[in-house]
Design a protein around this motif. Structure first.
Motif, mmCIF file in Angstrom:
data_model
loop_
_atom_site.group_PDB
_atom_site.id
_atom_site.type_symbol
_atom_site.label_atom_id
_atom_site.label_comp_id
_atom_site.label_asym_id
_atom_site.label_seq_id
_atom_site.Cartn_x
_atom_site.Cartn_y
_atom_site.Cartn_z
ATOM 1 N N ASP A 49 -74.109 23.737 -62.858
ATOM 2 C CA ASP A 49 -72.694 23.230 -63.214
ATOM 3 C C ASP A 49 -72.597 21.928 -63.374
ATOM 4 O O ASP A 49 -72.688 21.202 -62.049
ATOM 5 C CB ASP A 49 -71.455 23.958 -62.600
ATOM 6 N N TRP A 50 -71.955 21.202 -64.371
ATOM 7 C CA TRP A 50 -71.654 19.715 -64.121
ATOM 8 C C TRP A 50 -70.355 19.527 -64.248
ATOM 9 O O TRP A 50 -69.481 19.838 -65.312
ATOM 10 C CB TRP A 50 -72.418 19.081 -65.421
ATOM 11 N N ASP A 51 -69.475 18.827 -63.464
ATOM 12 C CA ASP A 51 -68.159 18.283 -63.311
ATOM 13 C C ASP A 51 -68.140 17.236 -64.606
ATOM 14 O O ASP A 51 -68.719 16.292 -64.416
ATOM 15 C CB ASP A 51 -67.789 17.911 -62.134
ATOM 16 N N ILE A 52 -67.130 17.460 -65.391
ATOM 17 C CA ILE A 52 -67.118 16.442 -66.311
ATOM 18 C C ILE A 52 -65.253 15.861 -66.337
ATOM 19 O O ILE A 52 -64.580 16.578 -65.927
ATOM 20 C CB ILE A 52 -67.236 16.657 -67.698
ATOM 21 N N SER A 53 -65.204 14.824 -67.133
ATOM 22 C CA SER A 53 -63.835 14.215 -66.829
ATOM 23 C C SER A 53 -62.935 14.995 -68.034
ATOM 24 O O SER A 53 -63.383 15.565 -68.831
ATOM 25 C CB SER A 53 -64.034 12.714 -67.438
ATOM 26 N N SER A 54 -61.589 14.773 -67.736
ATOM 27 C CA SER A 54 -60.788 15.193 -68.484
ATOM 28 C C SER A 54 -60.638 14.691 -69.832
ATOM 29 O O SER A 54 -60.889 13.701 -69.915
ATOM 30 C CB SER A 54 -59.126 15.340 -67.877
ATOM 31 N N LEU A 55 -60.357 15.429 -70.902
ATOM 32 C CA LEU A 55 -59.758 14.711 -72.164
ATOM 33 C C LEU A 55 -58.787 14.063 -71.905
ATOM 34 O O LEU A 55 -57.911 14.130 -71.144
ATOM 35 C CB LEU A 55 -59.472 15.973 -73.271
ATOM 36 N N THR A 56 -58.513 12.885 -72.841
ATOM 37 C CA THR A 56 -57.408 12.041 -72.877
ATOM 38 C C THR A 56 -56.119 12.672 -73.495
ATOM 39 O O THR A 56 -56.465 13.481 -74.478
ATOM 40 C CB THR A 56 -57.703 10.767 -73.576
ATOM 41 N N GLU A 57 -55.173 12.288 -73.247
ATOM 42 C CA GLU A 57 -53.856 12.720 -74.088
ATOM 43 C C GLU A 57 -54.161 12.516 -75.444
ATOM 44 O O GLU A 57 -53.790 13.111 -76.354
ATOM 45 C CB GLU A 57 -52.563 12.115 -73.538
ATOM 46 N N ALA B 134 -62.546 20.979 -66.071
ATOM 47 C CA ALA B 134 -63.352 20.965 -67.118
ATOM 48 C C ALA B 134 -64.942 21.387 -66.369
ATOM 49 O O ALA B 134 -65.244 21.101 -65.084
ATOM 50 C CB ALA B 134 -63.533 19.299 -67.776
ATOM 51 N N ILE B 135 -65.803 21.680 -67.048
ATOM 52 C CA ILE B 135 -67.082 22.000 -66.842
ATOM 53 C C ILE B 135 -68.080 21.749 -68.058
ATOM 54 O O ILE B 135 -67.609 21.952 -69.203
ATOM 55 C CB ILE B 135 -67.336 23.442 -66.372
ATOM 56 N N ALA B 136 -69.442 21.736 -67.636
ATOM 57 C CA ALA B 136 -70.400 21.468 -68.738
ATOM 58 C C ALA B 136 -71.545 22.222 -68.123
ATOM 59 O O ALA B 136 -71.867 22.048 -67.083
ATOM 60 C CB ALA B 136 -70.773 19.929 -68.962
ATOM 61 N N VAL B 137 -72.216 22.907 -69.085
ATOM 62 C CA VAL B 137 -73.426 23.771 -68.704
ATOM 63 C C VAL B 137 -74.739 23.319 -69.895
ATOM 64 O O VAL B 137 -74.243 23.364 -71.167
ATOM 65 C CB VAL B 137 -73.264 25.064 -68.865
ATOM 66 N N PHE B 138 -75.933 23.062 -69.548
ATOM 67 C CA PHE B 138 -76.910 22.844 -70.124
ATOM 68 C C PHE B 138 -77.913 24.109 -70.002
ATOM 69 O O PHE B 138 -77.901 24.986 -69.191
ATOM 70 C CB PHE B 138 -77.900 21.912 -69.966
ATOM 71 N N THR B 139 -78.315 24.643 -71.384
ATOM 72 C CA THR B 139 -79.297 25.454 -71.332
ATOM 73 C C THR B 139 -80.543 25.012 -72.465
ATOM 74 O O THR B 139 -80.231 24.344 -73.317
ATOM 75 C CB THR B 139 -78.844 27.021 -72.039
ATOM 76 N N GLU B 140 -81.580 25.609 -72.558
ATOM 77 C CA GLU B 140 -82.639 25.406 -73.338
ATOM 78 C C GLU B 140 -83.165 26.652 -74.249
ATOM 79 O O GLU B 140 -83.103 27.748 -73.702
ATOM 80 C CB GLU B 140 -83.788 24.783 -72.390
ATOM 81 N N SER B 141 -83.722 26.182 -75.249
ATOM 82 C CA SER B 141 -84.165 27.269 -75.953
ATOM 83 C C SER B 141 -85.550 26.576 -76.739
ATOM 84 O O SER B 141 -85.689 25.505 -77.131
ATOM 85 C CB SER B 141 -83.316 27.778 -77.196
ATOM 86 N N ASP B 142 -86.477 27.570 -77.118
ATOM 87 C CA ASP B 142 -87.855 27.286 -78.125
ATOM 88 C C ASP B 142 -87.213 27.263 -79.496
ATOM 89 O O ASP B 142 -88.103 26.616 -80.141
ATOM 90 C CB ASP B 142 -88.780 28.017 -77.765
#
Length: 260
Positions: free
Chosen positions: A66-74, A92-100
């Motif tokens: 899990d990647w912590d990311i910044s808040s969106l701006t107003e 907020a959170i960001a997640v990466f996944t991979e696919s062929d």
């Protein structure tokens, strides 16, 4: 002297340097969401180039976290539509996944297929209404399309939520990698029969960028505002991250059977 004269000439002609996206994922995720609707593609191209560099470097270790990311701006949340929105308490959170599979395969599933067929266990009711021609988006003769969604989702303990979302899709041709970038947001807070499922705001970034191996890397990011005392906002957004990984597994399973 020559460089000075060149600078003067550029200023006089009105030329400006192209925008440069941030290198770190926390701010880059916000950049990609915020510049999604720019008429000038320069900011998104810079963002895709930065993301390609980030992914290539991070894949040497692992993107499985899990990647912590910044808040969106107003300004960003107010600009998505004509609703006065807030960022107070945003997590907020960001997640990466991979696919062929390829980015075009992902577009086939996300735009060319019915979403309730791709994710059959996610909805008890689903309807998507296209605002623009999405066929031209699939055949690459236009670079944008958009749609509204209405759906009901069922959860254990007989819980459910009814949501209305607005979706926007854009193709971005980076310097070396191509990407399909989708963003969406809740038009209004969802209707639900439990405070456990209540959110005040929710924004998503769902993007597929070509990988060096020929498949795609998927970045999913969420920004949420949860103000109910019964729900821990951090726990709620972590559950979204877990759901993102499950969604990627489901998408690959769908493409196993249906990829063009």
């Amino acid at each position: 002297m020559q460089r000075f004269l060149l600078l003067i000439a550029l200023v006089a002609s009105g030329c400006v340097a192209p925008p440069e996206a941030p290198a770190e994922l926390d701010e880059l995720s916000v950049w990609l969401f915020s510049h999604h609707q720019d008429e000038d593609p320069a900011a998104m191209i810079s963002g895709i180039d930065r993301l390609a560099d980030f992914v290539d470097a991070s894949l040497e270790d692992s993107l499985d976290e899990d990647w912590d990311i910044s808040s969106l701006t107003e300004e960003t949340v107010d600009d998505v539509d004509d609703v006065d929105r807030s960022t107070d308490g945003m997590v907020a959170i960001a997640v990466f996944t991979e696919s062929d599979y390829t980015v075009d395969d992902a577009a086939f599933a996300m735009v060319g297929s019915e979403i309730d067929e791709v994710y059959p266990d996610s909805f008890s009711e689903y309807e998507r209404t296209w605002d623009t021609d999405h066929e031209c988006f699939l055949d690459l003769s236009c670079d944008r399309t958009s749609a509204s969604e209405h759906y009901q989702a069922e959860f254990p303990l007989n819980l459910h939520t009814i949501s209305e979302l607005q979706n926007e899709y854009v193709w971005v041709e980076g310097s070396e990698r191509r990407a399909m970038v989708q963003r969406n947001w809740l038009i209004s807070p969802p209707e639900t029969n439990s405070s456990l499922l209540e959110v005040d705001e929710q924004f998503h970034l769902n993007m597929f960028i070509e990988s060096a191996s020929g498949g795609f890397v998927r970045l999913q990011a969420a920004w949420m505002i949860v103000t109910q005392d019964a729900v821990n906002p951090v726990t709620a957004v972590r559950l979204v991250g877990d759901n993102y990984r499950t969604n990627s597994e489901t998408l690959d399973a769908y493409l196993d059977e249906n990829a063009p």
